[in-house]
Design an enzyme around this catalytic site. Structure first.
Site: not given
Ligand code: F6P
Length: 355
Positions: A22, A110, A113, A136, A179, A224, A264, A267
Protein backbone atom coordinates in the site's frame (compact mmCIF):
# COMPACT_ATOMS: atom_id res chain seq x y z
CA UNK A 1 9.02 15.35 -0.45
CA UNK A 2 10.70 13.39 -3.27
CA UNK A 3 11.85 10.16 -1.62
CA UNK A 4 10.32 8.17 1.24
CA UNK A 5 12.14 5.32 2.97
CA UNK A 6 10.39 2.37 4.59
CA UNK A 7 11.58 -0.32 6.94
CA UNK A 8 10.10 -3.23 8.86
CA UNK A 9 11.67 -3.93 12.22
CA UNK A 10 11.44 -6.17 15.29
CA UNK A 11 9.24 -9.29 15.35
CA UNK A 12 7.66 -9.68 11.92
CA UNK A 13 3.88 -9.78 11.72
CA UNK A 14 1.45 -10.89 9.01
CA UNK A 15 0.31 -7.83 7.10
CA UNK A 16 3.70 -6.11 6.94
CA UNK A 17 3.91 -6.98 3.23
CA UNK A 18 0.40 -5.64 2.64
CA UNK A 19 1.55 -2.39 4.25
CA UNK A 20 4.64 -2.26 2.01
CA UNK A 21 2.38 -2.78 -1.02
CA UNK A 22 0.00 0.00 0.00
CA UNK A 23 2.86 2.39 0.75
CA UNK A 24 4.43 1.63 -2.65
CA UNK A 25 1.15 2.24 -4.47
CA UNK A 26 0.45 5.46 -2.57
CA UNK A 27 3.94 6.76 -3.28
CA UNK A 28 3.68 5.83 -6.97
CA UNK A 29 0.30 7.57 -7.23
CA UNK A 30 1.78 10.74 -5.69
CA UNK A 31 4.94 10.70 -7.82
CA UNK A 32 7.17 9.94 -4.84
CA UNK A 33 10.10 7.47 -4.93
CA UNK A 34 9.92 4.68 -2.31
CA UNK A 35 13.11 3.12 -1.01
CA UNK A 36 12.89 -0.04 1.09
CA UNK A 37 15.49 -0.66 3.78
CA UNK A 38 16.65 -4.26 4.18
CA UNK A 39 16.48 -5.87 7.64
CA UNK A 40 15.23 -2.93 9.66
CA UNK A 41 17.58 -0.61 11.52
CA UNK A 42 20.41 -3.12 11.10
CA UNK A 43 20.30 -2.68 7.31
CA UNK A 44 19.76 1.06 7.65
CA UNK A 45 23.02 1.47 9.56
CA UNK A 46 24.82 -0.22 6.65
CA UNK A 47 22.85 1.73 4.02
CA UNK A 48 21.29 -1.40 2.51
CA UNK A 49 18.39 -0.05 0.48
CA UNK A 50 16.43 -1.09 -2.57
CA UNK A 51 13.90 0.79 -4.67
CA UNK A 52 10.31 -0.44 -4.36
CA UNK A 53 8.44 0.10 -7.62
CA UNK A 54 4.96 -1.18 -8.54
CA UNK A 55 6.05 -3.24 -11.58
CA UNK A 56 8.57 -6.10 -11.92
CA UNK A 57 11.80 -5.39 -10.03
CA UNK A 58 14.80 -7.19 -8.52
CA UNK A 59 13.07 -7.03 -5.12
CA UNK A 60 9.65 -8.27 -6.17
CA UNK A 61 10.39 -10.38 -9.25
CA UNK A 62 8.03 -10.60 -12.24
CA UNK A 63 4.81 -10.37 -10.27
CA UNK A 64 5.62 -6.96 -8.83
CA UNK A 65 3.42 -5.88 -5.98
CA UNK A 66 0.46 -8.07 -6.92
CA UNK A 67 1.22 -11.16 -4.82
CA UNK A 68 2.84 -9.28 -1.97
CA UNK A 69 -0.27 -8.55 0.10
CA UNK A 70 -1.12 -12.19 0.69
CA UNK A 71 2.32 -13.16 2.03
CA UNK A 72 3.25 -13.37 5.70
CA UNK A 73 6.63 -12.22 7.03
CA UNK A 74 8.26 -9.20 5.40
CA UNK A 75 9.89 -9.09 1.99
CA UNK A 76 12.34 -6.43 3.24
CA UNK A 77 13.46 -8.60 6.14
CA UNK A 78 13.51 -7.60 9.79
CA UNK A 79 15.94 -7.58 12.70
CA UNK A 80 16.32 -6.67 16.34
CA UNK A 81 19.32 -4.36 16.05
CA UNK A 82 21.65 -4.04 19.04
CA UNK A 83 23.82 -1.52 17.14
CA UNK A 84 20.87 0.85 16.68
CA UNK A 85 20.37 1.02 20.45
CA UNK A 86 23.72 2.85 20.62
CA UNK A 87 23.88 6.58 19.78
CA UNK A 88 26.66 5.88 17.24
CA UNK A 89 24.48 3.39 15.37
CA UNK A 90 21.63 5.89 15.16
CA UNK A 91 24.00 8.59 13.85
CA UNK A 92 25.17 6.21 11.09
CA UNK A 93 21.54 5.39 10.25
CA UNK A 94 20.69 9.09 9.91
CA UNK A 95 23.76 9.60 7.69
CA UNK A 96 22.68 6.68 5.49
CA UNK A 97 19.22 8.24 5.04
CA UNK A 98 20.74 11.58 4.08
CA UNK A 99 23.16 9.92 1.65
CA UNK A 100 20.26 8.11 -0.06
CA UNK A 101 18.28 11.35 -0.33
CA UNK A 102 15.48 10.04 1.88
CA UNK A 103 13.24 12.90 3.05
CA UNK A 104 10.93 10.88 5.32
CA UNK A 105 10.92 7.38 6.84
CA UNK A 106 7.99 5.02 7.47
CA UNK A 107 8.78 2.59 10.32
CA UNK A 108 6.60 -0.52 10.56
CA UNK A 109 7.09 -2.35 13.84
CA UNK A 110 6.42 -2.68 17.55
CA UNK A 111 7.48 -0.88 20.70
CA UNK A 112 11.26 -1.10 20.14
CA UNK A 113 10.96 -0.04 16.50
CA UNK A 114 8.77 2.96 17.35
CA UNK A 115 11.16 3.93 20.16
CA UNK A 116 13.93 3.89 17.54
CA UNK A 117 11.88 6.05 15.16
CA UNK A 118 11.27 8.59 17.92
CA UNK A 119 14.99 8.70 18.71
CA UNK A 120 15.87 9.31 15.03
CA UNK A 121 13.39 12.20 14.92
CA UNK A 122 14.56 13.75 18.21
CA UNK A 123 18.29 13.30 17.86
CA UNK A 124 18.77 13.78 14.12
CA UNK A 125 15.65 15.59 12.87
CA UNK A 126 14.69 12.64 10.62
CA UNK A 127 11.04 12.96 9.53
CA UNK A 128 9.40 9.71 10.67
CA UNK A 129 5.95 8.13 10.69
CA UNK A 130 5.29 4.91 12.60
CA UNK A 131 2.88 2.10 11.75
CA UNK A 132 2.04 -0.27 14.64
CA UNK A 133 2.85 -3.89 13.81
CA UNK A 134 3.03 -6.59 16.48
CA UNK A 135 1.08 -9.79 16.89
CA UNK A 136 1.10 -9.07 20.66
CA UNK A 137 -1.19 -6.01 20.26
CA UNK A 138 0.84 -4.26 22.92
CA UNK A 139 1.12 -0.80 21.33
CA UNK A 140 -0.65 2.25 22.71
CA UNK A 141 -3.03 4.56 20.77
CA UNK A 142 -4.28 1.84 18.41
CA UNK A 143 -7.05 -0.71 18.91
CA UNK A 144 -5.24 -3.20 16.71
CA UNK A 145 -1.69 -3.59 15.49
CA UNK A 146 -0.85 -5.24 12.18
CA UNK A 147 -0.68 -9.02 12.60
CA UNK A 148 -2.79 -9.45 15.71
CA UNK A 149 -5.92 -10.62 13.89
CA UNK A 150 -4.00 -13.21 11.86
CA UNK A 151 -2.27 -14.48 15.01
CA UNK A 152 -5.64 -14.86 16.74
CA UNK A 153 -7.03 -16.80 13.81
CA UNK A 154 -3.99 -19.09 13.84
CA UNK A 155 -4.45 -19.74 17.57
CA UNK A 156 -8.15 -20.47 17.10
CA UNK A 157 -7.39 -22.99 14.34
CA UNK A 158 -4.70 -24.66 16.45
CA UNK A 159 -7.05 -24.90 19.45
CA UNK A 160 -9.75 -26.45 17.26
CA UNK A 161 -7.25 -29.17 16.37
CA UNK A 162 -6.20 -29.65 19.99
CA UNK A 163 -9.88 -29.83 20.94
CA UNK A 164 -10.51 -32.80 18.65
CA UNK A 165 -7.79 -34.95 20.14
CA UNK A 166 -8.51 -33.73 23.68
CA UNK A 167 -12.14 -34.84 23.46
CA UNK A 168 -11.14 -38.17 21.92
CA UNK A 169 -8.96 -38.99 24.94
CA UNK A 170 -10.76 -37.00 27.65
CA UNK A 171 -7.70 -34.89 28.37
CA UNK A 172 -6.88 -31.40 29.56
CA UNK A 173 -4.55 -29.21 27.50
CA UNK A 174 -2.52 -26.14 28.33
CA UNK A 175 -1.87 -24.19 25.10
CA UNK A 176 0.81 -21.51 25.32
CA UNK A 177 0.61 -18.55 22.95
CA UNK A 178 3.12 -15.76 22.26
CA UNK A 179 3.02 -12.52 24.20
CA UNK A 180 6.10 -11.88 26.31
CA UNK A 181 4.98 -8.62 27.89
CA UNK A 182 1.29 -8.56 27.01
CA UNK A 183 -1.45 -11.13 27.52
CA UNK A 184 -3.78 -9.82 24.81
CA UNK A 185 -3.45 -12.85 22.50
CA UNK A 186 -4.17 -15.21 25.40
CA UNK A 187 -7.15 -13.18 26.63
CA UNK A 188 -8.77 -12.70 23.23
CA UNK A 189 -8.15 -16.24 21.99
CA UNK A 190 -9.51 -17.76 25.24
CA UNK A 191 -12.82 -16.01 24.64
CA UNK A 192 -12.80 -16.87 20.93
CA UNK A 193 -12.18 -20.61 21.47
CA UNK A 194 -14.34 -20.96 24.58
CA UNK A 195 -11.42 -22.04 26.74
CA UNK A 196 -11.99 -23.10 30.35
CA UNK A 197 -9.40 -20.73 31.77
CA UNK A 198 -6.81 -18.18 30.73
CA UNK A 199 -3.46 -17.35 32.32
CA UNK A 200 -1.72 -14.07 31.59
CA UNK A 201 1.11 -12.08 33.13
CA UNK A 202 -1.11 -9.15 34.13
CA UNK A 203 -2.97 -11.37 36.65
CA UNK A 204 0.24 -11.25 38.72
CA UNK A 205 -0.31 -14.73 40.26
CA UNK A 206 2.57 -16.70 41.73
CA UNK A 207 3.37 -20.24 40.62
CA UNK A 208 1.48 -22.00 43.45
CA UNK A 209 -1.63 -19.93 42.83
CA UNK A 210 -1.47 -20.76 39.11
CA UNK A 211 -1.09 -24.51 39.76
CA UNK A 212 -3.98 -24.43 42.22
CA UNK A 213 -6.24 -22.50 39.82
CA UNK A 214 -5.49 -24.79 36.87
CA UNK A 215 -5.91 -27.97 38.95
CA UNK A 216 -9.27 -26.66 40.19
CA UNK A 217 -10.53 -25.91 36.68
CA UNK A 218 -9.37 -29.31 35.35
CA UNK A 219 -10.87 -31.26 38.26
CA UNK A 220 -14.20 -29.45 38.17
CA UNK A 221 -14.42 -29.61 34.38
CA UNK A 222 -14.07 -33.40 34.29
CA UNK A 223 -16.32 -33.77 37.37
CA UNK A 224 -19.03 -31.98 35.38
CA UNK A 225 -18.64 -34.57 32.64
CA UNK A 226 -16.67 -32.49 30.14
CA UNK A 227 -14.56 -34.41 27.63
CA UNK A 228 -11.93 -31.71 27.31
CA UNK A 229 -10.56 -28.92 29.43
CA UNK A 230 -8.62 -26.21 27.60
CA UNK A 231 -6.41 -23.63 29.27
CA UNK A 232 -4.74 -20.83 27.31
CA UNK A 233 -1.51 -19.56 28.81
CA UNK A 234 0.38 -16.44 27.72
CA UNK A 235 4.13 -16.80 27.18
CA UNK A 236 4.67 -14.01 29.72
CA UNK A 237 3.43 -16.24 32.58
CA UNK A 238 6.78 -17.46 33.75
CA UNK A 239 6.08 -21.05 34.78
CA UNK A 240 7.05 -23.32 31.84
CA UNK A 241 4.17 -25.35 30.41
CA UNK A 242 5.88 -28.68 31.12
CA UNK A 243 6.33 -27.86 34.83
CA UNK A 244 2.78 -26.56 35.12
CA UNK A 245 1.36 -29.72 33.57
CA UNK A 246 3.54 -31.98 35.78
CA UNK A 247 2.49 -30.18 38.95
CA UNK A 248 -1.19 -30.29 38.00
CA UNK A 249 -1.00 -34.02 37.19
CA UNK A 250 0.68 -34.67 40.57
CA UNK A 251 -2.34 -33.09 42.27
CA UNK A 252 -4.88 -34.96 40.14
CA UNK A 253 -3.84 -38.62 39.88
CA UNK A 254 -5.70 -40.40 37.07
CA UNK A 255 -6.30 -37.28 34.99
CA UNK A 256 -4.23 -36.59 31.90
CA UNK A 257 -2.90 -33.13 31.08
CA UNK A 258 -0.84 -32.21 28.01
CA UNK A 259 0.99 -29.06 26.93
CA UNK A 260 1.32 -27.43 23.51
CA UNK A 261 3.57 -24.42 22.93
CA UNK A 262 2.51 -22.70 19.70
CA UNK A 263 5.52 -20.33 19.65
CA UNK A 264 6.52 -18.82 16.31
CA UNK A 265 3.78 -20.71 14.41
CA UNK A 266 1.51 -17.92 15.61
CA UNK A 267 3.69 -15.23 13.99
CA UNK A 268 3.63 -16.58 10.42
CA UNK A 269 1.04 -17.29 7.77
CA UNK A 270 -1.04 -15.40 5.24
CA UNK A 271 -2.63 -12.29 6.71
CA UNK A 272 -6.39 -12.29 7.23
CA UNK A 273 -8.58 -9.88 5.29
CA UNK A 274 -8.79 -7.65 8.39
CA UNK A 275 -5.01 -7.46 8.69
CA UNK A 276 -4.65 -6.69 4.99
CA UNK A 277 -7.27 -3.95 5.31
CA UNK A 278 -5.72 -2.41 8.43
CA UNK A 279 -2.24 -2.58 6.85
CA UNK A 280 -3.36 -0.90 3.66
CA UNK A 281 -5.22 1.90 5.42
CA UNK A 282 -2.45 2.56 7.95
CA UNK A 283 0.21 2.61 5.22
CA UNK A 284 -1.85 4.98 3.09
CA UNK A 285 -2.39 7.42 5.96
CA UNK A 286 1.25 7.13 7.07
CA UNK A 287 2.55 8.15 3.64
CA UNK A 288 -0.08 10.91 3.38
CA UNK A 289 0.96 12.16 6.83
CA UNK A 290 4.61 12.49 5.78
CA UNK A 291 3.58 14.23 2.56
CA UNK A 292 1.50 16.69 4.60
CA UNK A 293 4.59 17.52 6.66
CA UNK A 294 3.77 15.53 9.82
CA UNK A 295 6.62 13.84 11.67
CA UNK A 296 7.47 11.99 14.90
CA UNK A 297 3.97 10.45 14.92
CA UNK A 298 2.27 7.06 14.52
CA UNK A 299 -0.96 6.21 12.74
CA UNK A 300 -3.43 4.35 15.00
CA UNK A 301 -6.39 2.16 14.01
CA UNK A 302 -9.68 3.11 15.74
CA UNK A 303 -7.74 4.50 18.73
CA UNK A 304 -9.25 3.48 22.08
CA UNK A 305 -8.49 6.90 23.62
CA UNK A 306 -9.29 10.53 22.87
CA UNK A 307 -7.19 13.02 20.95
CA UNK A 308 -5.02 12.50 17.90
CA UNK A 309 -5.02 14.21 14.51
CA UNK A 310 -7.64 13.29 11.92
CA UNK A 311 -6.45 11.70 8.66
CA UNK A 312 -8.18 11.18 5.29
CA UNK A 313 -9.37 7.81 6.74
CA UNK A 314 -12.08 8.11 9.42
CA UNK A 315 -10.80 5.00 11.25
CA UNK A 316 -7.21 6.28 11.51
CA UNK A 317 -5.72 9.05 13.63
CA UNK A 318 -2.16 10.21 14.10
CA UNK A 319 -0.58 10.45 17.56
CA UNK A 320 2.78 11.88 18.63
CA UNK A 321 5.25 9.03 19.15
CA UNK A 322 5.99 10.44 22.60
CA UNK A 323 2.38 9.77 23.63
CA UNK A 324 2.31 6.37 21.89
CA UNK A 325 5.39 5.25 23.82
CA UNK A 326 3.97 6.51 27.15
CA UNK A 327 0.69 4.71 26.50
CA UNK A 328 2.55 1.54 25.47
CA UNK A 329 4.49 1.60 28.76
CA UNK A 330 1.23 2.12 30.65
CA UNK A 331 -0.31 -0.90 28.88
CA UNK A 332 2.66 -2.97 30.02
CA UNK A 333 2.70 -1.81 33.64
CA UNK A 334 -1.11 -2.00 33.92
CA UNK A 335 -1.68 1.70 34.61
CA UNK A 336 -3.45 2.38 31.28
CA UNK A 337 -7.26 2.65 31.43
CA UNK A 338 -7.30 0.48 28.29
CA UNK A 339 -5.60 -2.33 30.22
CA UNK A 340 -7.87 -1.74 33.22
CA UNK A 341 -10.90 -2.21 30.93
CA UNK A 342 -9.41 -5.42 29.46
CA UNK A 343 -8.75 -6.82 32.94
CA UNK A 344 -12.20 -5.89 34.23
CA UNK A 345 -13.80 -7.69 31.30
CA UNK A 346 -11.63 -10.76 31.81
CA UNK A 347 -12.50 -10.90 35.51
CA UNK A 348 -16.18 -11.14 34.57
CA UNK A 349 -15.45 -13.68 31.86
CA UNK A 350 -13.43 -15.87 34.27
CA UNK A 351 -16.63 -16.87 36.07
CA UNK A 352 -18.24 -17.98 32.81
CA UNK A 353 -15.35 -19.64 30.96
CA UNK A 354 -15.18 -22.92 32.92
CA UNK A 355 -18.88 -23.73 32.45
O1 F6P B 1 6.69 -10.25 18.07
C1 F6P B 1 6.57 -10.21 19.48
C2 F6P B 1 6.96 -11.50 20.01
O2 F6P B 1 6.23 -12.38 19.25
C3 F6P B 1 6.78 -11.86 21.47
O3 F6P B 1 5.50 -12.27 21.81
C4 F6P B 1 7.79 -12.95 21.63
O4 F6P B 1 8.17 -13.13 22.95
C5 F6P B 1 8.91 -12.44 20.81
O5 F6P B 1 8.34 -11.74 19.78
C6 F6P B 1 9.85 -13.49 20.28
O6 F6P B 1 10.83 -12.85 19.53
P1 F6P B 1 12.06 -13.57 18.83
O7 F6P B 1 11.50 -14.21 17.61
O8 F6P B 1 13.00 -12.47 18.52
O9 F6P B 1 12.56 -14.58 19.80
Amino acid sequence: MKTIGLLTSGGDSPGMNAAIRAAAKTCAARGVRLVGVREGYEGLIDGRMVEVVPGPSPLLGETGLDVLGSQGGTILGSARSARFREAGGRARAADALRAAGVDGLVVIGGNGSLTGAHALAREHGVRVMGIPASIDNDIGCTAMAIGTDTALNTIVRACDHVDDTARAHRRAFVVEVMGRACGYLAMASAVAVGADAVLFREQKRDEDAIVQAVAGVVEQGFARGKRRVLIIKAEGVEIPCTRLVRRVEERLPGLEVRAVVLGHIVRGGNPTSLDRLISARLAFTAVMGLLEGATDEMVGWNPPLSGGTATPDGAVKRFPLERVLQETAALEDGSSPVMARRLQLLQQVEGVLPL
